[in-house]
Design a protein around this motif. Structure first.
Motif, PDB file in Angstrom:
ATOM      1  N   THR A  74       0.868  -1.171   0.000  1.00 33.85           N
ATOM      2  CA  THR A  74       0.000   0.000   0.000  1.00 33.85           C
ATOM      3  C   THR A  74       0.906   1.222   0.000  1.00 33.85           C
ATOM      4  OG1 THR A  74      -1.617  -1.195   1.323  1.00 33.85           O
ATOM      5  CG2 THR A  74      -1.838   1.195   1.233  1.00 33.85           C
ATOM      6  N   GLY A 143      -6.697   0.728  -4.595  1.00 32.82           N
ATOM      7  CA  GLY A 143      -7.442   0.902  -3.356  1.00 32.82           C
ATOM      8  C   GLY A 143      -7.842  -0.415  -2.731  1.00 32.82           C
ATOM      9  N   SER A 144      -8.521  -0.317  -1.572  1.00 35.19           N
ATOM     10  CA  SER A 144      -8.952  -1.522  -0.864  1.00 35.19           C
ATOM     11  C   SER A 144     -10.448  -1.491  -0.586  1.00 35.19           C
ATOM     12  CB  SER A 144      -8.180  -1.658   0.452  1.00 35.19           C
ATOM     13  OG  SER A 144      -8.424  -0.526   1.266  1.00 35.19           O
ATOM     14  N   GLU A 145     -11.183  -0.669  -1.330  1.00 35.36           N
ATOM     15  CA  GLU A 145     -12.619  -0.564  -1.095  1.00 35.36           C
ATOM     16  C   GLU A 145     -13.430  -1.511  -1.970  1.00 35.36           C
ATOM     17  OE1 GLU A 145     -11.410   2.442  -4.152  1.00 35.36           O
ATOM     18  OE2 GLU A 145     -10.668   1.976  -2.185  1.00 35.36           O
ATOM     19  N   PHE A 146     -12.779  -2.494  -2.588  1.00 33.83           N
ATOM     20  CA  PHE A 146     -13.462  -3.422  -3.475  1.00 33.83           C
ATOM     21  C   PHE A 146     -13.968  -4.622  -2.692  1.00 33.83           C
ATOM     22  CE2 PHE A 146     -10.344  -1.124  -5.958  1.00 33.83           C
ATOM     23  CZ  PHE A 146     -11.116  -0.654  -6.995  1.00 33.83           C
ATOM     24  N   GLN A 147     -15.123  -5.099  -3.084  1.00 37.99           N
ATOM     25  CA  GLN A 147     -15.690  -6.286  -2.457  1.00 37.99           C
ATOM     26  C   GLN A 147     -15.162  -7.525  -3.169  1.00 37.99           C
ATOM     27  OE1 GLN A 147     -17.843  -6.310   0.261  1.00 37.99           O
ATOM     28  NE2 GLN A 147     -17.317  -4.153   0.334  1.00 37.99           N
ATOM     29  N   LYS A 157     -15.744  -9.308   1.715  1.00 34.08           N
ATOM     30  CA  LYS A 157     -14.797  -8.553   2.512  1.00 34.08           C
ATOM     31  C   LYS A 157     -14.011  -7.636   1.589  1.00 34.08           C
ATOM     32  CE  LYS A 157     -11.532 -12.333   2.375  1.00 34.08           C
ATOM     33  NZ  LYS A 157     -10.710 -13.241   3.110  1.00 34.08           N
ATOM     34  N   ASN A 158     -13.351  -6.690   2.164  1.00 34.31           N
ATOM     35  CA  ASN A 158     -12.572  -5.764   1.357  1.00 34.31           C
ATOM     36  C   ASN A 158     -11.292  -6.430   0.884  1.00 34.31           C
ATOM     37  OD1 ASN A 158     -14.409  -3.716   1.707  1.00 34.31           O
ATOM     38  ND2 ASN A 158     -13.403  -2.917   3.512  1.00 34.31           N
ATOM     39  N   LYS A 160      -7.660  -5.656  -1.723  1.00 31.96           N
ATOM     40  CA  LYS A 160      -6.862  -4.661  -2.427  1.00 31.96           C
ATOM     41  C   LYS A 160      -6.830  -5.013  -3.915  1.00 31.96           C
ATOM     42  CE  LYS A 160      -3.822  -3.698   1.455  1.00 31.96           C
ATOM     43  NZ  LYS A 160      -2.442  -3.693   1.943  1.00 31.96           N
ATOM     44  N   ASN A 186      -6.430 -10.230  -0.939  1.00 34.16           N
ATOM     45  CA  ASN A 186      -7.269  -9.977   0.246  1.00 34.16           C
ATOM     46  C   ASN A 186      -6.414  -9.835   1.464  1.00 34.16           C
ATOM     47  OD1 ASN A 186      -6.606 -12.622  -0.185  1.00 34.16           O
ATOM     48  ND2 ASN A 186      -8.483 -13.437   0.590  1.00 34.16           N
TER      49      ASN A 186
END
Length: 186
Positions: A74, A143-147, A157-158, A160, A186
């Protein structure tokens, strides 16, 4: 029998003319064949060169995906130009350890930047000297807002996401291939 010498006088030089015409036709056919074979040889060489470039770029892509999976990096910074397209080389090249911030989809891609993108990482995967220089890649953190789901689990769950761009770098006058993938961890 006196008619034979008269007939020979009338046909003087015809055999030479016919043989020269046949020689010209044979030469033209030979030249056309050589040109055709030469063109086919060039096409085969270009196809071979492109296949090597594709394999080199794919090897770099797989290496970058493994790096993303093993390290789940990240960026420790944020892009201060999130709402505008950067033109400053320092902003375009603000990649750390091969990880670049998310690029705006409305902006020119990093690798096409007029100021020059220098954030490529040389891959250790190589196809030897046939493929030219080492293939290169860079990773953009999306980002890490992906399902995502974990192998069929019902709870999302979120995770990356990374956009990985790889290219072969064979040298001047040779086929260059660029590949991209979106990789999720993940």
């Amino acid at each position: 029998m006196s008619s034979l010498p008269a007939l020979a006088r009338q046909q003087r030089g015809v055999a030479l003319f016919v043989s020269l015409m046949l020689l010209i036709v044979t030469t033209l056919l030979g030249v056309a064949g050589i040109r055709s074979v030469s063109l086919e040889e060039k096409m085969a060489a270009n196809s071979f060169d492109r296949n090597l470039a594709f394999q080199a770029a794919e090897a770099a892509l797989r290496e970058a995906e493994k790096y993303a999976e093993d390290n789940k990096p990240t960026p420790s910074y944020t892009d201060s130009t999130a709402n505008s397209c950067p033109t400053n080389p320092n902003v375009i090249n603000n990649c750390t350890n091969g990880i670049c911030p998310k690029a705006d989809s409305d902006c020119t891609p990093r690798w096409e930047s007029a100021s020059g993108f220098t954030g490529w990482t040389n891959a250790s995967a190589s196809l030897g000297t046939l493929a030219g220089n080492a293939p290169q890649y860079f990773i953009e953190y999306l980002g890490s807002e992906f399902q995502c789901t974990d192998g069929g689990a019902s709870d999302p769950k979120n995770c990356k996401r990374y956009r990985i761009t790889a290219r072969s770098n064979p040298g001047t006058g040779r086929a260059t291939v660029m590949l991209q993938s979106i990789y999720a961890t993940n």
